[in-house]
Design a protein around this motif. Structure first.
Motif, PDB file in Angstrom:
ATOM      1  N   THR A 270      -8.829   4.572  -2.520  1.00 59.66           N
ATOM      2  CA  THR A 270      -9.815   5.496  -1.985  1.00 59.66           C
ATOM      3  C   THR A 270      -9.243   6.910  -2.040  1.00 59.66           C
TER       4      THR A 270
ATOM      5  N   SER B 215       0.834  -1.200   0.000  1.00 54.45           N
ATOM      6  CA  SER B 215       0.000   0.000   0.000  1.00 54.45           C
ATOM      7  C   SER B 215       0.870   1.252   0.000  1.00 54.45           C
TER       8      SER B 215
ATOM      9  N   ALA C  38      -8.964   8.934  -9.965  1.00 55.91           N
ATOM     10  CA  ALA C  38      -9.984   9.161  -8.940  1.00 55.91           C
ATOM     11  C   ALA C  38     -10.245  10.654  -8.812  1.00 55.91           C
TER      12      ALA C  38
ATOM     13  N   ARG D 215      -9.786  -0.838  -4.673  1.00 56.59           N
ATOM     14  CA  ARG D 215      -8.419  -0.859  -4.139  1.00 56.59           C
ATOM     15  C   ARG D 215      -7.952   0.527  -3.686  1.00 56.59           C
TER      16      ARG D 215
ATOM     17  N   ARG E 213       0.181   5.754   0.321  1.00 59.37           N
ATOM     18  CA  ARG E 213      -0.756   6.869   0.395  1.00 59.37           C
ATOM     19  C   ARG E 213      -0.107   8.111  -0.194  1.00 59.37           C
TER      20      ARG E 213
ATOM     21  N   PHE F 179     -14.103   6.713  -9.373  1.00 60.44           N
ATOM     22  CA  PHE F 179     -12.874   5.952  -9.563  1.00 60.44           C
ATOM     23  C   PHE F 179     -12.862   5.299 -10.938  1.00 60.44           C
TER      24      PHE F 179
ATOM     25  N   SER G 228      -9.764  10.907  -0.442  1.00 63.84           N
ATOM     26  CA  SER G 228     -10.388  11.685   0.620  1.00 63.84           C
ATOM     27  C   SER G 228      -9.783  13.081   0.627  1.00 63.84           C
TER      28      SER G 228
ATOM     29  N   LYS H 174     -10.974   0.633  -8.775  1.00 67.23           N
ATOM     30  CA  LYS H 174     -12.143   0.559  -7.897  1.00 67.23           C
ATOM     31  C   LYS H 174     -12.008  -0.610  -6.934  1.00 67.23           C
TER      32      LYS H 174
ATOM     33  N   GLN I 291      -5.341   6.811  -1.108  1.00 68.14           N
ATOM     34  CA  GLN I 291      -4.901   5.592  -0.457  1.00 68.14           C
ATOM     35  C   GLN I 291      -4.947   4.466  -1.478  1.00 68.14           C
TER      36      GLN I 291
ATOM     37  N   THR J 262     -17.302  10.956  -4.821  1.00 68.98           N
ATOM     38  CA  THR J 262     -16.074  10.396  -5.374  1.00 68.98           C
ATOM     39  C   THR J 262     -16.360   9.574  -6.624  1.00 68.98           C
TER      40      THR J 262
ATOM     41  N   ILE K  34     -12.691  13.721  -6.367  1.00 70.20           N
ATOM     42  CA  ILE K  34     -13.592  14.026  -5.266  1.00 70.20           C
ATOM     43  C   ILE K  34     -14.107  15.435  -5.482  1.00 70.20           C
TER      44      ILE K  34
END
Length: 124
Positions: A69, A17, A49, A67, A19, A60, A71, A65, A82, A58, A51
């Motif tokens: 996110t 992962s 993505a 996997r 971020r 994607f 914000s 999608k 993320q 949101t 927002i």
């Protein structure tokens, strides 16, 4: 109006992962739609993505999608991407963009300011 500045990229193994963060200085951050796009070598830049500024809706790309996110923290003028369960095909330069947005913010034409990008490399 401030230019977006990305950070958080790096080299990771598949399945890991990361971020990404994007800070915008100046302007009324809460009124912008914010988006992430990426460009792999030899390929066109593609939507990842977004927002929206109003309501935080949101959107994607199908390829991320479930996997990824997205914000936003309007108090810090920052958005986050993320990225979980990264795959080698996620390798690209990731760009943050801000603007009035068009619809759900999937179109690059809806953005009027772009960051310089941050490299994400996923090793298999």
């Amino acid at each position: 109006q401030g230019q977006p500045v990305e950070s958080g990229g790096g080299l990771v193994q598949a399945g890991a992962s990361l971020r990404l963060s994007c800070v915008v200085s100046g302007g009324t951050f809460s009124r912008y739609t914010m988006g992430w796009f990426r460009q792999a070598p030899g390929k066109e830049r593609e939507f990842v993505a977004s927002i929206r500024w109003y309501g935080g809706t949101t959107s994607f790309a199908d390829s991320v999608k479930g996997r990824f996110t997205i914000s936003r923290d309007n108090t810090k003028n920052t958005i986050y991407l993320q990225m979980n369960d990264l795959k080698p095909e996620d390798t690209a330069v990731y760009f943050c963009a801000k603007g009035p947005g068009i619809g759900l913010g999937r179109q690059s034409a809806g953005y009027d300011s772009w960051g310089r990008g941050t490299q994400v490399t996923v090793a298999s």
